[in-house]
Design a protein around this motif. Structure first.
Motif, short mmCIF file in Angstrom:
data_model
loop_
_atom_site.label_atom_id
_atom_site.label_comp_id
_atom_site.label_asym_id
_atom_site.label_seq_id
_atom_site.Cartn_x
_atom_site.Cartn_y
_atom_site.Cartn_z
N GLY A 156 22.57 -16.46 -42.82
CA GLY A 156 23.13 -17.78 -43.09
C GLY A 156 23.25 -18.61 -41.84
O GLY A 156 22.93 -19.81 -41.83
N ILE A 157 23.68 -17.98 -40.72
CA ILE A 157 23.80 -18.70 -39.45
C ILE A 157 22.42 -19.16 -38.97
O ILE A 157 22.25 -20.29 -38.51
CB ILE A 157 24.47 -17.80 -38.39
CG1 ILE A 157 25.87 -17.42 -38.83
CG2 ILE A 157 24.50 -18.49 -37.03
CD1 ILE A 157 26.57 -16.46 -37.88
N LEU A 158 21.43 -18.28 -39.10
CA LEU A 158 20.08 -18.63 -38.64
C LEU A 158 19.50 -19.79 -39.44
O LEU A 158 18.88 -20.70 -38.87
CB LEU A 158 19.17 -17.40 -38.74
CG LEU A 158 19.47 -16.24 -37.78
CD1 LEU A 158 18.54 -15.07 -38.04
CD2 LEU A 158 19.34 -16.71 -36.33
N LEU A 159 19.70 -19.76 -40.76
CA LEU A 159 19.19 -20.86 -41.58
C LEU A 159 19.90 -22.17 -41.24
O LEU A 159 19.28 -23.23 -41.14
CB LEU A 159 19.35 -20.53 -43.07
CG LEU A 159 18.43 -19.45 -43.63
CD1 LEU A 159 18.78 -19.14 -45.08
CD2 LEU A 159 16.97 -19.89 -43.52
N PHE A 160 21.23 -22.10 -41.08
CA PHE A 160 21.99 -23.30 -40.74
C PHE A 160 21.53 -23.87 -39.40
O PHE A 160 21.25 -25.07 -39.28
CB PHE A 160 23.48 -22.95 -40.69
CG PHE A 160 24.37 -24.13 -40.45
CD1 PHE A 160 24.85 -24.89 -41.49
CD2 PHE A 160 24.74 -24.48 -39.16
CE1 PHE A 160 25.68 -25.98 -41.27
CE2 PHE A 160 25.56 -25.56 -38.92
CZ PHE A 160 26.03 -26.31 -39.97
N CYS A 161 21.46 -23.02 -38.38
CA CYS A 161 21.04 -23.48 -37.06
C CYS A 161 19.60 -23.98 -37.08
O CYS A 161 19.27 -24.96 -36.39
CB CYS A 161 21.20 -22.35 -36.04
SG CYS A 161 22.90 -21.86 -35.72
N GLY A 162 18.75 -23.31 -37.87
CA GLY A 162 17.36 -23.77 -37.96
C GLY A 162 17.26 -25.17 -38.54
O GLY A 162 16.48 -26.00 -38.04
N CYS A 163 18.03 -25.44 -39.59
CA CYS A 163 18.03 -26.79 -40.17
C CYS A 163 18.47 -27.84 -39.16
O CYS A 163 17.85 -28.90 -39.03
CB CYS A 163 18.93 -26.83 -41.40
SG CYS A 163 18.30 -25.96 -42.84
N VAL A 164 19.54 -27.53 -38.40
CA VAL A 164 20.06 -28.49 -37.43
C VAL A 164 19.05 -28.72 -36.31
O VAL A 164 18.84 -29.87 -35.86
CB VAL A 164 21.40 -28.01 -36.85
CG1 VAL A 164 21.89 -28.94 -35.75
CG2 VAL A 164 22.44 -27.92 -37.96
N MET A 165 18.37 -27.67 -35.87
CA MET A 165 17.38 -27.82 -34.80
C MET A 165 16.19 -28.64 -35.25
O MET A 165 15.70 -29.52 -34.52
CB MET A 165 16.94 -26.44 -34.30
CG MET A 165 18.00 -25.71 -33.50
SD MET A 165 17.41 -24.17 -32.73
CE MET A 165 17.29 -23.11 -34.18
N VAL A 166 15.72 -28.41 -36.46
CA VAL A 166 14.59 -29.20 -36.97
C VAL A 166 15.00 -30.66 -37.15
O VAL A 166 14.23 -31.58 -36.87
CB VAL A 166 14.07 -28.61 -38.29
CG1 VAL A 166 12.96 -29.49 -38.88
CG2 VAL A 166 13.53 -27.20 -38.06
N MET A 167 16.24 -30.89 -37.60
CA MET A 167 16.74 -32.26 -37.71
C MET A 167 16.75 -32.95 -36.35
O MET A 167 16.40 -34.13 -36.23
CB MET A 167 18.16 -32.27 -38.30
CG MET A 167 18.21 -32.01 -39.79
SD MET A 167 19.91 -31.69 -40.36
CE MET A 167 20.75 -33.14 -39.72
#
Length: 521
Positions: A156-167
């Protein structure tokens, strides 16, 4: 005589410097306009104002921030299970992750505000890039659900951080694209000689949060608790940044500002936010919370036709009577949401400019407003007069208290800089000052009083809570009268011998302020 001559020379020198600055600015503006083609001056046929895009983005982000409460509100608890244990084992984790992610989403929204204070026009490419950002934001509730349900798993943390980084990457592309077409930018940047500085500064600010999320994703493999700490730091990054800057200035001295200062795209807590967008985002949250309440009614309180036929002899009225407490809880919760919006509306009606710190306090208030669907679920889920019901009602009082107290804190902060942030008639000593204070204090005081009453009279906790929800709307109707009566009683108690002194203020004179002591003496 010599002193006068010296002052005249200084004034003359200052005037010359001002004229030179104005000349340089005019020359820059003229050279920019000469370099722009006629189609650029018309804004290009393929461009339009960003107002509609911003309205859509604000609505979408407010929805995403608010629906994150659903996994918490829909947590099922058995009636024979102690609510205190349930909160400690299950709800505490979900509530903490909800608050953190709500605040992080609003950080992304504030970054969106700053970005489109720079970019004032959009074309098809910018609209599609912004849509890609919104798509990633809409995916955040799913990552939140994973984080809340499996807090010790790193996916869950990886998916959340991945979304923020791509944004962050997409927003950087938006900046680079906009600066390659200056006619899309704010006029101040268009005429600036330091566009490169602006571009690098904006990119640096945009990438701070994705970089923090990058480190959070790395630490999730080593010590996942530290990842949550880093995500929490993201919320307060502007204030940490300002504190570090203050320490640096104290240690090595004041650092000179750059020649072309960033007046509207900084990373400071006092940076003004767009008042219109703060109001639009807040209205979206209040509207969605009210909608979630009725969705729960539609989902849980429509009886099955076979049950109506078998148990109630086909009488729908008799079947609906079973849900009486749920209807009472719904109307009370809706009235609470509506009146909290009314107080928020009254507050921002008198605010002329919002700062980042006011925006942070508004975010905290909205986060607790978003928790009202949880309060609604808890207040009617447990048996009457049970310990679970008592604790559920007390949790609801705490949610309402913090939703109201942060609104009061916004006003206190606005009073601190009242010349810049408030209309004259609500400043300290203004004719509406006491009335505004009463509006903002009503819900925190009532919620706190209800909490302590339920502690003393636990058997009547449900009745006390619902009575509070029903009577507060009537209190708002007569609030101005109550304020006047209270002031009259204060005059009678503390100054019984003094004549009634009234200061008449013209309605059209916004600059006239009544001294605060004149209202109570």
């Amino acid at each position: 005589m010599g002193e006068n001559d010296g002052s005249e020379i200084i004034e003359h020198h200052v005037e010359e410097e001002m004229e030179k600055k104005c000349t340089r600015s005019h020359a820059a503006s003229s050279s920019f306009l000469e370099s722009v083609t006629p189609s650029d001056r018309e804004g290009h046929s393929g461009t339009q104002s960003s107002h509609r895009l911003l309205a859509y983005s604000d609505a979408l982000i407010s929805i995403i921030a608010t629906v994150m409460i659903l996994p918490v509100a829909h947590t099922k608890m058995e009636n024979n299970e102690e609510l205190r244990e349930s909160v400690q084992l299950l709800l505490t984790t979900k509530i903490a992750v909800y608050l953190m992610t709500f605040l992080i989403v609003t950080v992304a929204w504030a970054a969106h505000i700053r970005l489109f204070q720079v970019i004032v026009r959009i074309d098809d490419c910018l609209a599609l890039l912004n849509l890609a950002c919104m798509m990633l934001i809409t995916f955040l509730p799913y990552t939140f659900s994973l984080m809340a349900t499996f807090p010790e798993h790193i996916l869950g943390i990886l998916l959340f951080c991945g979304c923020v980084m791509v944004m962050g990457v997409i927003q950087s592309v938006i900046v680079l694209y906009a600066f390659s077409r200056p006619f899309l930018l704010n006029e101040q940047i268009q005429i600036s000689e330091n566009q490169t500085y602006y571009k690098h500064h904006i990119l640096k600010v945009i990438m701070r949060v994705p970089i923090m999320c990058f480190f959070a994703s790395i630490f999730s493999f080593i010590f996942f608790q530290l990842s949550y700490v880093l995500l929490a730091i993201v919320i307060f990054l502007p204030y940490i940044s300002r504190s570090l800057k203050w320490c640096r200035n104290k240690a090595i001295g004041q650092v000179e500002d750059t020649p072309d200062s960033m007046l509207f795209y900084t990373y400071l807590p006092n940076e003004p936010l767009s008042k219109d967008r703060v109001e639009a985002f807040s209205d979206g949250v209040y509207a969605i919370v009210a909608t979630l309440l009725i969705l729960d009614i539609c989902e849980d309180n429509v009886p099955d036709p076979t049950v109506v036929q078998k148990q109630f002899g086909g009488s729908l009225i008799a079947a609906l009577q079973v849900y009486g407490p749920e209807y009472l809880a719904y109307f009370g919760s809706f009235a609470t949401v509506g009146l909290l919006w009314f107080v928020h509306h009254s507050l921002f009606l008198h605010v002329t400019k919002t700062t980042r710190f006011m925006g942070l306090l508004n975010t905290f208030s909205l986060a607790f407003v978003g928790g009202l669907p949880l309060a609604y679920q808890l207040t009617h889920e447990f048996p009457h007069n049970s310990r679970n019901e008592l604790e559920a009602i007390q949790i609801s009082c705490v949610i309402i208290f913090f939703a109201g107290i942060f609104q009061l804190a916004i006003w206190v902060v606005a009073l601190y800089n009242e010349q810049e942030t408030l209309h004259p008639y609500v400043r300290y000593g203004g004719r509406e000052h006491i009335f505004m204070l009463a509006k903002l204090s009503l819900y925190p005081c009532v919620a706190l009083g209800t909490f302590f009453l339920t502690c003393v009279l636990s058997k009547f906790s449900a009745s006390i809570f619902h009575l509070m929800e029903i009577t507060v709307p009537f209190a708002f109707l007569v609030l101005r009268l109550l304020v006047r009566v209270g002031l009259a009683l204060l005059r009678l108690v503390f100054c019984p011998d003094r004549p009634d002194h009234r200061v008449i203020v013209e309605e059209g004179d916004d600059e006239t302020r009544v001294p605060f002591n004149a209202l109570v003496t």
